[in-house]
Design an enzyme around this catalytic site. Sequence first.
Site, mmCIF file in Angstrom:
data_model
loop_
_atom_site.group_PDB
_atom_site.id
_atom_site.type_symbol
_atom_site.label_atom_id
_atom_site.label_comp_id
_atom_site.label_asym_id
_atom_site.label_seq_id
_atom_site.Cartn_x
_atom_site.Cartn_y
_atom_site.Cartn_z
ATOM 1 N N HIS A 1 42.440 58.314 48.964
ATOM 2 C CA HIS A 1 43.820 58.093 48.555
ATOM 3 C C HIS A 1 44.767 59.147 49.085
ATOM 4 O O HIS A 1 45.973 59.058 48.850
ATOM 5 C CB HIS A 1 43.896 58.055 47.033
ATOM 6 C CG HIS A 1 43.488 59.342 46.378
ATOM 7 N ND1 HIS A 1 42.254 59.899 46.541
ATOM 8 C CD2 HIS A 1 44.174 60.180 45.559
ATOM 9 C CE1 HIS A 1 42.176 61.019 45.848
ATOM 10 N NE2 HIS A 1 43.317 61.218 45.258
ATOM 11 N N CYS A 2 44.273 60.174 49.800
ATOM 12 C CA CYS A 2 45.146 61.274 50.218
ATOM 13 C C CYS A 2 45.231 61.443 51.728
ATOM 14 O O CYS A 2 46.307 61.303 52.310
ATOM 15 C CB CYS A 2 44.659 62.583 49.584
ATOM 16 S SG CYS A 2 44.923 62.695 47.799
ATOM 17 N N ILE A 3 44.113 61.775 52.363
ATOM 18 C CA ILE A 3 44.143 62.195 53.765
ATOM 19 C C ILE A 3 44.724 61.136 54.702
ATOM 20 O O ILE A 3 45.514 61.462 55.586
ATOM 21 C CB ILE A 3 42.739 62.623 54.233
ATOM 22 C CG1 ILE A 3 42.196 63.739 53.337
ATOM 23 C CG2 ILE A 3 42.776 63.099 55.678
ATOM 24 C CD1 ILE A 3 43.058 64.962 53.291
ATOM 25 N N ASP B 1 48.906 60.765 52.907
ATOM 26 C CA ASP B 1 49.875 61.813 52.610
ATOM 27 C C ASP B 1 50.544 62.430 53.839
ATOM 28 O O ASP B 1 51.762 62.675 53.823
ATOM 29 C CB ASP B 1 49.227 62.912 51.775
ATOM 30 C CG ASP B 1 48.779 62.408 50.410
ATOM 31 O OD1 ASP B 1 49.066 61.237 50.096
ATOM 32 O OD2 ASP B 1 48.143 63.175 49.666
#
Length: 450
Positions: free
Chosen positions: A290-292, A295
């Site tokens: 959900h991030c790399i 974001d």
Amino acid sequence: MTGSIMVPQGGPEEEVTVPDHQGEATDAGGTRRYDLAVIGLGYVGMPLAKEACASGLRVVGVDVDPAKIESLNAGRSYIDDLTDADLDAMLGSGFTATADDSVIARSEAVVICVPTPLDEDHRPDLSAVRGASAAVARNLTSGSLVVLESTTWPGTTDEVVRPILEQSGLKAGADFHLAFSPERIDPGNPKFGLSNTPKVVGGYTDTCRDRASAFYARFVERVVPVSGTREAEMAKLLENTYRHVNIALVNEMAIFCDELGIDLWEAIEAAATKPFGFQKFLPGPGVGGHCIPVDPSYLSYTVRKLGYPFRFVELAQEINERMPSYVVNRVQRLLNRERKAVNGSRVLLLGVTYKPDIADERETPAVPVARVLRELGAELVFADPYVSSWAVDGVPVPREEDLAVAVESADVTVLLQQHAAFDLSVVEDRARLVLDTRGVLAEAVHIERL
């Protein structure tokens, strides 16, 4: 739990509450009040609710998904870091999930933990943040604390969330408190959870920051105040952009080290013996979660609004996004060595989640790998102890139950995720051909590392 920072709460005098016979706090009219309303009951919101409940706070969860609400209220967790036993304890402490956003009006603090994905053009999609903010605005009361935890571009709290909240007629910093505190949830991490991971907090005003810091200090060991919401928003993007760029570095090195005949995995381990100035990153089949994958695009979007590209991020994105295709190229090379084509070959994908030992499939690189292999005519199967069924572009991929049978019957096995449940010796001993994208198998004639 008492945190390491304690500051007085600002804002108007809070309404007097009295406990009922079950210990639940109610106002003078008998209406139940909550210390915290969590909006968005996913991988970020539920760990937050869990720790708040454990510290004795009265917590209510709000979500738009009826299936999630039904599951939580029935004691069935769908979150890797939240067991059914954890959820039972939460329910026993008074936690409940609901789609009724009117509970926000009876909550002292509101934390927004909704998804912030990218749209088809890789631009930030803040529709969930706007929707949650509108729900809060409809129910906002004087003296409340509102915190955004969803990862986003610097300026979102002030430029997007605040104007929506102020449609209530209340003003941030004067009538209610507004802050941003980036989530730092790492699913499946056995060492660091919400309570022992430092919490960065930035407020619209100093008083807002202090109110939010005091709130989080009730169940987080260390709170890290920063000067404003933009600094807190940037901190989260910096953390993940740092990882994104360094992963891209080793991914690109994996490609040319293979052509140079250099064992990059050995070189990385050797470099990691340096006790200063180096942090180990490992190559892989792509980035997920959900991030790399998401974001850094928020940061790139912010920089582009200034009129120029963020070349580091965009280059890293390009490298990481091409890794699934490179994995397929390596599979082709392995099969060619045995005078076989991808078309018609049985390809086993081991591990289709984005991280080891969890069920989270968000942005998993297994999907683009499978997509390209299928386009080339491969007969795909998968094995994953955490995934009972899996589909790519709506087309189911058959699941193999027995690891030994699976690797023996496959023309080539691609190890995408090294779940602890996999007996790697079985893969090493019984597979015909193996592409190890995680560098965990012993080298052999029939095994290649990425």
